[in-house]
Scaffold this motif. Sequence first.
Motif, PDB file in Angstrom:
ATOM      1  N   PRO A 123      19.560  -1.774  11.011  1.00  0.00           N
ATOM      2  CA  PRO A 123      20.244  -2.235   9.814  1.00  0.00           C
ATOM      3  C   PRO A 123      19.308  -3.008   8.872  1.00  0.00           C
ATOM      4  N   ALA A 124      19.187  -2.525   7.621  1.00  0.00           N
ATOM      5  CA  ALA A 124      18.336  -3.145   6.597  1.00  0.00           C
ATOM      6  C   ALA A 124      16.860  -3.181   6.994  1.00  0.00           C
ATOM      7  N   TYR A 125      16.409  -2.165   7.714  1.00  0.00           N
ATOM      8  CA  TYR A 125      15.020  -2.155   8.184  1.00  0.00           C
ATOM      9  C   TYR A 125      14.524  -0.722   8.388  1.00  0.00           C
ATOM     10  N   LEU A 126      13.320  -0.459   7.890  1.00  0.00           N
ATOM     11  CA  LEU A 126      12.617   0.802   8.149  1.00  0.00           C
ATOM     12  C   LEU A 126      11.356   0.480   8.939  1.00  0.00           C
ATOM     13  N   GLN A 127      11.197   1.117  10.100  1.00  0.00           N
ATOM     14  CA  GLN A 127       9.990   0.918  10.897  1.00  0.00           C
ATOM     15  C   GLN A 127       8.952   1.941  10.426  1.00  0.00           C
ATOM     16  N   CYS A 128       8.513   1.739   9.202  1.00  0.00           N
ATOM     17  CA  CYS A 128       7.479   2.590   8.606  1.00  0.00           C
ATOM     18  C   CYS A 128       6.307   1.680   8.276  1.00  0.00           C
ATOM     19  N   GLY A 129       5.134   2.030   8.768  1.00  0.00           N
ATOM     20  CA  GLY A 129       3.997   1.141   8.601  1.00  0.00           C
ATOM     21  C   GLY A 129       4.276  -0.189   9.278  1.00  0.00           C
ATOM     22  N   ALA A 130       3.955  -1.283   8.590  1.00  0.00           N
ATOM     23  CA  ALA A 130       4.176  -2.614   9.140  1.00  0.00           C
ATOM     24  C   ALA A 130       5.649  -3.033   9.077  1.00  0.00           C
ATOM     25  N   GLY A 131       6.508  -2.209   8.471  1.00  0.00           N
ATOM     26  CA  GLY A 131       7.939  -2.483   8.399  1.00  0.00           C
ATOM     27  C   GLY A 131       8.390  -2.827   6.992  1.00  0.00           C
ATOM     28  N   ILE A 132       9.596  -2.369   6.651  1.00  0.00           N
ATOM     29  CA  ILE A 132      10.174  -2.621   5.334  1.00  0.00           C
ATOM     30  C   ILE A 132      11.522  -3.308   5.535  1.00  0.00           C
ATOM     31  N   SER A 178      12.414  -5.301  -3.942  1.00  0.00           N
ATOM     32  CA  SER A 178      12.036  -5.377  -5.359  1.00  0.00           C
ATOM     33  C   SER A 178      10.722  -4.652  -5.644  1.00  0.00           C
ATOM     34  N   LYS A 179       9.891  -4.482  -4.630  1.00  0.00           N
ATOM     35  CA  LYS A 179       8.602  -3.808  -4.805  1.00  0.00           C
ATOM     36  C   LYS A 179       8.773  -2.337  -5.205  1.00  0.00           C
ATOM     37  N   PHE A 180       9.945  -1.760  -4.903  1.00  0.00           N
ATOM     38  CA  PHE A 180      10.195  -0.359  -5.238  1.00  0.00           C
ATOM     39  C   PHE A 180      10.304  -0.142  -6.745  1.00  0.00           C
ATOM     40  N   SER A 181      10.285  -1.209  -7.529  1.00  0.00           N
ATOM     41  CA  SER A 181      10.296  -1.062  -8.991  1.00  0.00           C
ATOM     42  C   SER A 181       9.047  -0.332  -9.480  1.00  0.00           C
ATOM     43  N   ALA A 182       7.999  -0.305  -8.677  1.00  0.00           N
ATOM     44  CA  ALA A 182       6.774   0.431  -9.029  1.00  0.00           C
ATOM     45  C   ALA A 182       7.035   1.939  -9.111  1.00  0.00           C
ATOM     46  N   TRP A 183       8.168   2.400  -8.583  1.00  0.00           N
ATOM     47  CA  TRP A 183       8.509   3.830  -8.609  1.00  0.00           C
ATOM     48  C   TRP A 183       9.390   4.199  -9.795  1.00  0.00           C
ATOM     49  N   HIS A 212       0.823  -1.204   0.000  1.00  0.00           N
ATOM     50  CA  HIS A 212       0.000   0.000   0.000  1.00  0.00           C
ATOM     51  C   HIS A 212       0.859   1.257   0.000  1.00  0.00           C
ATOM     52  N   MET A 213       1.929   1.265   0.790  1.00  0.00           N
ATOM     53  CA  MET A 213       2.803   2.447   0.817  1.00  0.00           C
ATOM     54  C   MET A 213       3.432   2.693  -0.554  1.00  0.00           C
ATOM     55  N   ILE A 214       3.962   1.643  -1.165  1.00  0.00           N
ATOM     56  CA  ILE A 214       4.589   1.773  -2.485  1.00  0.00           C
ATOM     57  C   ILE A 214       3.553   2.236  -3.508  1.00  0.00           C
ATOM     58  N   GLY A 215       2.391   1.622  -3.485  1.00  0.00           N
ATOM     59  CA  GLY A 215       1.338   1.972  -4.437  1.00  0.00           C
ATOM     60  C   GLY A 215       0.838   3.391  -4.277  1.00  0.00           C
ATOM     61  N   TRP A 216       0.679   3.845  -3.035  1.00  0.00           N
ATOM     62  CA  TRP A 216       0.172   5.192  -2.809  1.00  0.00           C
ATOM     63  C   TRP A 216       1.175   6.252  -3.257  1.00  0.00           C
ATOM     64  N   VAL A 217       2.456   6.030  -2.982  1.00  0.00           N
ATOM     65  CA  VAL A 217       3.479   6.975  -3.438  1.00  0.00           C
ATOM     66  C   VAL A 217       3.467   7.045  -4.967  1.00  0.00           C
ATOM     67  N   ALA A 218       3.316   5.921  -5.637  1.00  0.00           N
ATOM     68  CA  ALA A 218       3.251   5.905  -7.102  1.00  0.00           C
ATOM     69  C   ALA A 218       2.052   6.704  -7.603  1.00  0.00           C
ATOM     70  N   GLU A 219       0.907   6.559  -6.939  1.00  0.00           N
ATOM     71  CA  GLU A 219      -0.291   7.313  -7.348  1.00  0.00           C
ATOM     72  C   GLU A 219      -0.096   8.816  -7.146  1.00  0.00           C
ATOM     73  N   VAL A 220       0.493   9.196  -6.027  1.00  0.00           N
ATOM     74  CA  VAL A 220       0.758  10.615  -5.774  1.00  0.00           C
ATOM     75  C   VAL A 220       1.709  11.151  -6.845  1.00  0.00           C
ATOM     76  N   ALA A 221       2.729  10.382  -7.176  1.00  0.00           N
ATOM     77  CA  ALA A 221       3.693  10.805  -8.199  1.00  0.00           C
ATOM     78  C   ALA A 221       3.010  11.029  -9.542  1.00  0.00           C
TER      79      ALA A 221
END
Length: 127
Positions: free
Chosen positions: A64-73, A79-84, A36-45
């Motif tokens: 290290p290798a982790y973002l505590q954003c939403g449910a966590g990244i 690879s999901k960032f390819s949507a951007w 959802h986070m990746i998809g929403w940023v793409a829509e805003v863009a």
Amino acid sequence: MIRLEGPHMGLNDPRSTNKVQMWNTWAVKTTETVDHMIGWVAEVAKGAPGRKLKNVIFRCHGAPAYLQCGAGITRSHTSKFSAWKGLVDKIWFSACQVGYITPGTGGAAGPANGDGNMFCCEIAKAA
């Protein structure tokens, strides 16, 4: 203060005390999925002037290798960032230790260890 070229978007996790204020600012819920986070940023863009975002900033806690954003990244999501691709020029992490490499982890991703260099590299390559 750092000034970034717009249009730009900030994703603020509620567990972080500091927030960013951008052209588009999103108060991310702790239950938001990576998809959802990746998809929403793409829509805003796609709706931004020039049909892209110059900068996207994650403001959250990290490890290290982790973002505590939403449910966590984690690295399993990079690879999901390819949507951007073609929609986002630069990605910023305002989060502690995200790029750090935990010695002896073999790159295993998680909230306490991992190869942050590979995490950041994989996101950059995908996007």
